[in-house]
Motif scaffolding. Structure first.
Motif: not given
Length: 365
Positions: A14-24
């Motif tokens: 999930v990419a946002r202006r001030d935050f990026h979630l990336e899980v595997d």
């Protein structure tokens, strides 16, 4: 051992202006997976992405052989067989408890015995005629849990369900969540920032910080690692499996643990789930480092009931003149947080044989 076909594959971003979630992640398709980490780390965003409530979430989600999301298709939230419970229950205020439960139950066509079973398991029968605004916070959360479970979800998602409750209400509802963990027969994803809840409930643990997974694995293995930031928290400690050997008339439990026999006090408030302290019951006990003291010899003229032989493995300096001692107690890990002066006074060094002491009233079960 669980079959690999039951595994849950989560590769989401999930990419946002001030935050990026990336899980595997590959999660077990059984038991409770706790997602733990600081506020703002992405825990709730991950849960919402799994539930289909994050429209910008990209990636792959396979649940027990079924594709919920990939590059070709994306099931909308209402087609993902999840039961979701948030911190705020969002019960329909104009409906009774009974009508709230039946609302979702009718839509999914679950058998009547499923509805009746969860009403009984969560002790909701006395509440059925009442409306949400007449319930306590713990009662509302029990209704929300039942509302999610009567739909027969394939995955139960709980987003900090106890964080809005005070300590007494949390203690009241935790046994019910333990019963769900034991009886529901479906995987549970449990988002929390409480070590106590992780220790009580988690089979698998994911540490999430800054939108990234830092560690994932069997819960007790992760909880008891001394090289992780959790070991530096004020509430750092270890968690052990235990079996109740006996309970005396005052509620004192005698527990068999890998570190030896321990005494602990059960829950002060009797509940419908007091049987969790019956002889033979398996549970977990958490020993916090700040509650452990060290001695060079065993003392019999003390109120301390828990005195365990241990070997000092390592001393680690902490801020504020404190030292964390890592111990081996009959093969089980143990932590003690003591002052630098105590280290000097006792002339402690790795390899020494010591006695680890902890009050029975300090143990968390």
């Amino acid at each position: 051992m669980p079959d690999a076909a039951d595994d849950i594959l989560v590769r989401l971003a999930v990419a946002r202006r001030d935050f990026h979630l990336e899980v595997d992640l590959t999660l077990p398709g059984q038991g409770t997976t706790a997602v733990f980490g600081p506020s703002g780390g992405g825990k709730s965003t991950l849960l919402r992405a799994i539930a289909g409530l994050e429209p910008d979430a990209e990636g792959t989600l396979h649940v027990a052989g079924q594709t919920w999301q990939d590059e070709r298709e994306r099931l909308p939230a209402h087609q993902r067989a999840t039961g979701v419970v948030f911190q705020h229950t969002a019960l329909l205020p104009h409906l009774s408890v009974d009508a709230n439960l039946r609302y979702g139950w009718r839509r999914t066509g679950s058998p009547a015995h499923v509805l009746d079973a969860w009403i009984q398991r969560l002790d909701l029968a006395p509440l059925l005629a009442r409306r949400p605004d007449t319930l306590s916070g713990g009662e509302r959360q029990r209704v929300a849990l039942a509302r999610a479970l009567v739909t027969q979800p394939r995955w139960l998602l709980l987003d900090e369900p106890l964080s809005a409750l005070d300590a007494n209400r949390r203690a009241e509802i935790l046994p019910y969540i333990e019963a769900i963990r034991r009886d529901a027969g479906i995987p549970v994803l449990y988002v929390t920032h409480s070590v106590e809840e992780v220790a009580r409930l988690a089979d698998h643990l994911v540490l999430l910080e800054g939108g990234r997974v830092t560690v994932a694995g069997p819960a007790l293995d992760v909880l008891n690692r001394s090289d992780l930031p959790m070991a530096l928290r004020d509430d750092a400690g270890v968690v052990m499996e235990a079996r109740v050997e006996e309970t005396d008339a005052h509620g004192l439990l005698t527990l068999h643990t890998p570190a030896g026999r321990l005494h602990a006090h059960g829950m002060a408030n009797a509940s419908p789930h007091a049987s969790r302290h019956a002889t033979g019951t398996r549970m977990r006990v958490r020993v916090q480092a700040r509650d452990v003291s060290l001695a060079l010899s065993r003392h019999e003229d003390s109120s301390l009931l828990n005195v365990l032989p241990a070997t000092l493995v390592e001393l680690a300096e902490l801020p504020g003149g404190q030292v964390q001692a890592r111990l081996d107690a009959s093969g089980a890990p143990l932590l003690a947080r003591i002052s630098h002066r105590s280290v000097e006074r006792l002339k402690l060094s790795p390899g020494m044989a010591l006695w680890a002491q902890v009050k029975a009233v300090a143990l968390l079960v």
